[in-house]
Scaffold this active site. Sequence first.
Site, PDB file in Angstrom:
ATOM      1  N   HIS A 175     -37.250  -1.349 -40.773  1.00 10.42           N
ATOM      2  CA  HIS A 175     -38.659  -1.011 -40.500  1.00 10.42           C
ATOM      3  C   HIS A 175     -39.329  -0.434 -41.759  1.00 10.42           C
ATOM      4  O   HIS A 175     -39.819   0.696 -41.778  1.00 10.42           O
ATOM      5  CB  HIS A 175     -38.753  -0.013 -39.340  1.00 10.42           C
TER       6      HIS A 175
ATOM      7  N   ASP B  36     -41.828   2.659 -34.530  1.00  9.30           N
ATOM      8  CA  ASP B  36     -40.973   2.317 -35.672  1.00  9.30           C
ATOM      9  C   ASP B  36     -41.741   1.545 -36.736  1.00  9.30           C
ATOM     10  O   ASP B  36     -41.385   1.584 -37.919  1.00  9.30           O
ATOM     11  CB  ASP B  36     -39.779   1.469 -35.221  1.00  9.30           C
TER      12      ASP B  36
ATOM     13  N   VAL C 213     -41.049   8.584 -29.524  1.00  5.57           N
ATOM     14  CA  VAL C 213     -39.695   8.688 -30.079  1.00  5.57           C
ATOM     15  C   VAL C 213     -39.355   7.401 -30.828  1.00  5.57           C
ATOM     16  O   VAL C 213     -39.486   6.299 -30.289  1.00  5.57           O
ATOM     17  CB  VAL C 213     -38.672   8.953 -28.961  1.00  5.57           C
TER      18      VAL C 213
ATOM     19  N   SER D 131     -56.097 -10.134 -24.096  1.00 10.04           N
ATOM     20  CA  SER D 131     -56.393  -8.885 -24.802  1.00 10.04           C
ATOM     21  C   SER D 131     -57.490  -9.063 -25.844  1.00 10.04           C
ATOM     22  O   SER D 131     -57.391  -9.913 -26.743  1.00 10.04           O
ATOM     23  CB  SER D 131     -55.127  -8.361 -25.485  1.00 10.04           C
TER      24      SER D 131
ATOM     25  N   SER E  99     -35.201  -4.101 -27.901  1.00  8.86           N
ATOM     26  CA  SER E  99     -36.524  -4.177 -27.282  1.00  8.86           C
ATOM     27  C   SER E  99     -36.402  -4.172 -25.768  1.00  8.86           C
ATOM     28  O   SER E  99     -37.231  -3.575 -25.070  1.00  8.86           O
ATOM     29  CB  SER E  99     -37.253  -5.444 -27.751  1.00  8.86           C
TER      30      SER E  99
ATOM     31  N   VAL F 134     -43.997   2.392 -28.082  1.00 12.01           N
ATOM     32  CA  VAL F 134     -42.729   1.771 -28.447  1.00 12.01           C
ATOM     33  C   VAL F 134     -42.795   1.189 -29.855  1.00 12.01           C
ATOM     34  O   VAL F 134     -41.771   1.001 -30.517  1.00 12.01           O
ATOM     35  CB  VAL F 134     -42.346   0.684 -27.420  1.00 12.01           C
ATOM     36  N   ALA F 135     -43.993   0.929 -30.351  1.00  9.45           N
ATOM     37  CA  ALA F 135     -44.182   0.343 -31.684  1.00  9.45           C
ATOM     38  C   ALA F 135     -44.129   1.380 -32.796  1.00  9.45           C
ATOM     39  O   ALA F 135     -44.416   1.049 -33.955  1.00  9.45           O
ATOM     40  CB  ALA F 135     -45.517  -0.396 -31.735  1.00  9.45           C
TER      41      ALA F 135
ATOM     42  N   VAL G 117     -46.674  -3.662 -28.941  1.00 12.04           N
ATOM     43  CA  VAL G 117     -47.184  -4.639 -29.907  1.00 12.04           C
ATOM     44  C   VAL G 117     -46.208  -4.760 -31.073  1.00 12.04           C
ATOM     45  O   VAL G 117     -45.657  -3.765 -31.546  1.00 12.04           O
ATOM     46  CB  VAL G 117     -48.563  -4.211 -30.424  1.00 12.04           C
TER      47      VAL G 117
END
Length: 379
Positions: free
Chosen positions: A96, A270, A298, A220, A134, A267-268, A239
């Site tokens: 990342h 990172d 997190v 979206s 994921s 969740v994105a 995303v």
Amino acid sequence: MLIGVPKEIKNNEFRVGLTPTGVRELVAHGHDVLVETSAGHAIGLDDALYEAAGASICQDPTELFQQAKLIVKVKEPQPQECTLLHPDQLIFTFLHLAPDPEQTRLLLASGCTAIAYETVTDAHGGLPLLAPMSEVAGRMSIQAGAHALELEQGGNGTLLGGVPGVAPGKVVVIGGGVVGLNAARMAMGLGANVVILERNIERLKTLDEQFGPRLTTIYSNRNTLDEYVLEADLVIGAVLVPGASTPKLVTRQMLTQMKRGAVVVDVAIDQGGCFETSHPTTHADPTFIVEDVVHYCVANMPGAVARTSTYALTNATLPYILTLADKGLQALLDDPHLRDGLNIHHHQVTCEPVAQALGYTYVPAAEALTRHQNDSANP
């Protein structure tokens, strides 16, 4: 080849790069494996299990990094680990890099070859090494969000599934990929009212065919983001732009119009996060509140279920680890999908989105590998 598996040192990270089963496969292929002591102890994978599989146990991480030709990890190398890497050494892990200029600088300085799980591709355009984590993160996002909605955690006190006579909570998932799919499945399982926002029409059709009227699928754009996010109790940021920083889709201004005590799970994070107000948190201190909205950000969510995550990850990574151990750098030249995972090689950035994000000169992976190969053959 000598493969080194260090103990993870990131905050509350208890996953390990290989299971004993993975070690056994590598040993059967004629390779040596060095595992740092207690690397898997927290999840029940004790040193004795690794020794029984054929690994040697190393007490000193510095010694492990010095000796191993291939380092197999889970999370990005921390600064003290980056300084232990050296030229002609391979490291295979999640990186990342796009939102992490310091790690990128240290990896470039080391001269190592850094291959990122999250940019390895497959013949169908998927991300096979990112997918298992994921899946875990998507499912965990609903658990984490449901907990954060409790009043004690700063949430608005909504039970996602509701009860007879009381409406269920509203969950909005931004992104219909692997994370979004798994988040939606978990939220629907709890009985929540679930909407997925996604820009890929074909993906929306697939999700609609899979779940039917249980799931609302919405194209979206700025208008639909405003409409659905502002009414949500829980928003999941799912995303992904492979290798690149995530766009900030939910602004601070939007947060001011959300329900007081609503929750966002990024969740994105990172890859930089898709909420303007996000910053990375840890399992020890997972949430913070901005504009009366609880943020869960997190950066290593699957680490909370480290045993499941370790087995899932090794199942996916082991064939690639075996190929790298068998062939070395030639594996990257032979396999274009594995080569897509190459982010850093011999002081060069070989992943275009990382180069663009951080202002480095981009060198195509095949060119960098061939040039280094030629230079090594003609010193």
